[in-house]
Design a protein around this motif. Structure first.
Motif: not given
Length: 541
Positions: A466-479, A492-496, A504-513
């Motif tokens: 691929v050239e680009e990827v968007k990963v969008c986790p569903k926060s209300n279905s988090s394991g 992390a708190s707040g559904n991160c 390196d650890l990176m905490q993100v709450a929403s979609e990552v592009h």
């Protein structure tokens, strides 16, 4: 020892005398060059010719434009003796493999000033097995000051002509890497070679996470030819990120939203002193301190692709690889147990992440790599490929792990790499997804990385280029289940969601592009990608 080649007869010269010896008309070199020049090509210009003792033999030594050649002086009465010729083959070393020259002297306790001249010592970079490099020396013994001075000055002139070799380096040393061995590695193995090569250094020992980033944002780099990081993957990634951020700032680009970043202005050298050393291993084909140091000294440059990570309307960081799901959670556990030794910490983190193995509900969109498109044209277009929305594809479901990698990610536990079919600089990334399956099957998949078998030959594993990827986790279905957590990093708190970006650890709450940007940074090294050119059985790659 330098390589040997059979050569023709060289007549003896007067001892201690050098001469400017232009090639005879119609003469040809006595051996083919490593660069592929054929014997029938025009003869090279001979710069110097003289007599030195090499080993235990008195040798006729010839310095030409490309190589130093020598052959023991043979008595005339043995001329034509095939057995004698075989035992006295011509030897040579190519000038491009020489990285320093020193006058060799003997010093005594009572002697004041300069010692007794013995000759000249050449320092040579040699290739060995398994992609390793090593340093070696060649002594040219001659007691004549005038004779050695002429040769010494000529060697210095030749070495000065290699303009790609660094003369001054900024060194960033992380003393906390792995078993806290980085300081010892640098001062015992790296610095002595840099001193022999005559490279000036300015060393900064980092004191906290992010120190290299803050330093490189502001410090004066104009007098340096490159930056060197001594540490693990996290340290190397931080320095690469800092160099690229600085390049955007110098170019007047806003770092809040970077679509078409500019390349780093200085090359980066990576001295492996961490636990996995993925970047160094992928670059050199081996995690070896002396090899990495010699690549820097010789000025070998390898352009490498870099990814940008961003969330909605906000740039996050530069990086080479990332894992979401199992890979991110395992790193979060490890970060929360830094009081353990590195090996114990990683083993514990993997076991705990496997014990809590649960899938993430995700929607993954990706833009397939178009290998037929000219990458340079794409870079010159000035707009991201994400504008071509009709080419995007989407998969969704429950995933145990998602890997996005612009480099092969080779290491000791994955000798072929976590993404063995990825190249360092072809403008593409590997997207590897592991859908929900049983724990034993997922463990089989992980163990397969250590073997030569195809680690993707599982029904729940899919791979894409691929050239680009968007990963969008569903926060209300988090394991994630907060009641099972035992530390601030594990969830992390707040559904991160935890991401593992270059260790390196990176905490993100929403979609990552994630976007890949071709050849965005130059690293000191030479690609070993031909090791991975063997055919693969996975039909999707």
């Amino acid at each position: 020892m330098p390589r040997r080649r059979r050569g023709g007869r060289v007549s003896a010269l007067e001892g201690g005398r050098e001469e400017e010896a232009p090639p005879a008309a119609g003469a040809v070199p006595s051996a083919q060059w490593a660069s592929g020049r054929q014997p029938e090509a025009a003869a090279e210009l001979i710069l110097l010719r003289g007599i030195f003792e090499i080993g235990r033999d008195s040798c006729d030594v010839v310095l030409s434009e490309r190589a130093l050649r020598w052959q023991p002086i043979r008595p005339e009465r043995l001329t034509g003796d095939s057995k004698y010729d075989f035992l006295h083959k011509e030897e040579f070393v190519e000038l491009k493999d020489i990285f320093s020259v020193k006058l060799k002297r003997r010093y005594s306790i009572k002697q004041q000033g300069s010692g007794t001249l013995l000759g000249i010592t050449l320092f040579i970079c040699l290739k060995t097995e398994k992609n390793k490099l090593k340093d070696s020396t060649l002594d040219l013994i001659n007691l004549s000051e005038d004779h050695c001075d002429i040769w010494f000055r000529q060697f210095k002139k030749i070495l000065a002509g290699f303009s790609n070799r660094p003369k001054s380096l900024k060194i960033l040393l992380n003393p906390q890497s792995h078993k806290k061995e980085a300081t010892q590695v640098y001062y015992e193995k790296v610095e002595p070679l840099l001193k022999i090569a005559g490279i000036k250094t300015d060393v900064t020992i980092t004191e906290y996470e992010g120190h290299a980033l803050s330093l490189l944002k502001e410090c004066e780099l104009q007098g340096f030819d490159g930056v060197v990081c001594v540490g693990g993957d996290g340290s190397a990634s931080e320095v690469a990120h800092a160099l690229l951020l600085r390049a955007q700032k110098n170019a007047g680009l806003e770092t809040d939203s970077i679509l078409t970043p500019v390349g780093a202005q200085l090359p980066l050298g990576v001295i492996p002193a961490g636990s996995t050393n993925v970047l160094a291993h992928s670059l050199h084909g081996v995690s070896h301190v002396v090899t990495a140091t010699l690549h820097i000294i010789m000025g070998h440059i390898q352009p490498v692709d870099v990814c940008t990570f961003s969330t909605i309307g906000k740039f996050l960081r530069f990086g080479f690889s990332a894992m979401f799901g199992f890979g991110g959670r395992a790193l979060a556990v490890a970060e929360n147990h830094r009081w353990m030794s590195p090996n114990q910490r990683m083993d514990f983190a993997i076991m705990k992440a496997l014990a809590k193995l649960k899938p993430e509900e995700c929607e993954i969109s990706f833009l397939p790599f178009n290998s037929s498109q000219d990458l340079e044209e794409r870079r010159a277009q000035g707009y991201p490929k994400s504008d071509c929305n009709d080419q995007w594809q989407m998969i969704q479901g429950q995933f145990l792990n998602v890997s996005i990698m612009a480099i092969p990610c080779q290491c000791s536990v994955a000798p072929r790499g976590l993404a063995p079919n990825t190249r360092l600089n072809n403008g593409s990334m590997a997207l590897i997804t592991a859908r929900n399956t049983s724990r034993p099957e997922f463990i089989k998949h992980l163990k397969r990385y250590a073997s030569i078998k195809n680690q993707f030959n599982f029904p729940f594993v899919d791979t894409y280029t691929v050239e680009e990827v968007k990963v969008c986790p569903k926060s209300n279905s988090s394991g994630h289940h907060p009641e099972e957590d035992h530390g601030p990093h594990e969830t992390a708190s707040g559904n991160c969601f935890p991401w593992n970006v270059d260790g390196d650890l990176m905490q993100v709450a929403s979609e990552v592009h994630v976007r890949v940007h071709p050849r965005l940074i130059n690293l000191y090294g030479r690609s070993m990608e031909e090791m991975n050119d063997s055919k693969v059985t996975c039909s999707c790659l």
